[in-house]
Design an enzyme around this catalytic site. Sequence first.
Site, PDB file in Angstrom:
ATOM      1  N   GLY A 184       0.833  -1.190   0.000  1.00 10.92           N
ATOM      2  CA  GLY A 184       0.000   0.000   0.000  1.00 10.92           C
ATOM      3  C   GLY A 184       0.871   1.244   0.000  1.00 10.92           C
ATOM      4  N   GLN A 221       2.980  10.157   1.094  1.00 12.60           N
ATOM      5  CA  GLN A 221       4.268   9.480   1.262  1.00 12.60           C
ATOM      6  C   GLN A 221       5.236   9.801   0.120  1.00 12.60           C
ATOM      7  OE1 GLN A 221       2.275   5.437   2.038  1.00 12.60           O
ATOM      8  NE2 GLN A 221       4.169   5.300   3.215  1.00 12.60           N
ATOM      9  N   CYS A 243       5.285  -0.067   7.281  1.00  9.70           N
ATOM     10  CA  CYS A 243       4.998   1.090   6.435  1.00  9.70           C
ATOM     11  C   CYS A 243       6.258   1.455   5.666  1.00  9.70           C
ATOM     12  CB  CYS A 243       4.561   2.259   7.324  1.00  9.70           C
ATOM     13  SG  CYS A 243       4.173   3.764   6.417  1.00  9.70           S
ATOM     14  N   LEU A 244       6.081   1.797   4.406  1.00  7.22           N
ATOM     15  CA  LEU A 244       7.250   2.163   3.599  1.00  7.22           C
ATOM     16  C   LEU A 244       7.907   3.445   4.120  1.00  7.22           C
ATOM     17  CD1 LEU A 244       5.892   1.338   0.021  1.00  7.22           C
ATOM     18  CD2 LEU A 244       7.552   0.022   1.366  1.00  7.22           C
ATOM     19  N   HIS A 271      -5.023   1.767   7.038  1.00  4.44           N
ATOM     20  CA  HIS A 271      -3.676   2.314   7.209  1.00  4.44           C
ATOM     21  C   HIS A 271      -3.405   3.414   6.166  1.00  4.44           C
ATOM     22  CE1 HIS A 271       0.881   1.524   7.685  1.00  4.44           C
ATOM     23  NE2 HIS A 271       0.794   2.330   6.661  1.00  4.44           N
ATOM     24  N   GLU A 272      -3.785   3.154   4.915  1.00  2.00           N
ATOM     25  CA  GLU A 272      -3.506   4.135   3.854  1.00  2.00           C
ATOM     26  C   GLU A 272      -4.387   5.381   3.994  1.00  2.00           C
ATOM     27  OE1 GLU A 272      -0.840   3.639   2.409  1.00  2.00           O
ATOM     28  OE2 GLU A 272      -0.700   1.516   2.898  1.00  2.00           O
ATOM     29  N   HIS A 312      -2.972   7.791   6.407  1.00  2.00           N
ATOM     30  CA  HIS A 312      -1.901   8.651   5.850  1.00  2.00           C
ATOM     31  C   HIS A 312      -2.477   9.961   5.302  1.00  2.00           C
ATOM     32  CE1 HIS A 312       1.880   6.455   6.012  1.00  2.00           C
ATOM     33  NE2 HIS A 312       1.339   5.365   5.526  1.00  2.00           N
TER      34      HIS A 312
HETATM   35 NI    NI Z   1       2.160   3.419   5.515  1.00  2.00          NI
END
Ligand code: NI
Length: 174
Positions: A46, A51, A94-95, A136-137, A140
Amino acid sequence: MAILPIIVAPDSRLKLKSQPVRQVDAETRQLMDDMLATMYAAPGIGLAAPQVGVLKRVIVLDVAKEGEDKQPLMMADPEIIAAAAEDMTYEEGCLSLPSHYSDVVRPAWVTVRYRDRDNTIRELKAEGLLATCVQHEIDHLDGILFVDHISALKRNMILRKLLKAKKSQALETA
Ligand code: NI
């Protein structure tokens, strides 16, 4: 398609609220395509626009397991319109917080309404890993990271380690 640089925490840009898209135009489609390519290259399941430094309410996801056919989802202005009363715990990563994982409790399923790549409004009931991922996304887009759902002690420990890693990386490339 371009691979975009991913912002790593701690970074104040990850705490900002993203703006609605309202209409998926060519520019938004390009962003979706670039984000999907960036997510696959990372690799991740995701990615949210903030991000990659774009404050638009756009997310991409693909929770297909290795060896399965790809199941890409691209969502603009995703909105949770229903959520399970029962919770589920899932170990999240998370990235933007590379190499750090923690159990997060969230509703076990959610129904999300969004605009797809063709600007069609769709509804999807997400369960299991997809439910976790989509929540989660969407977080963000409101400047919330998964570490904001865990204890301050654990959050600060992770953020300190990431800051330390950033500093030593900066020294190496200086
Ligand atoms: Ni994330």
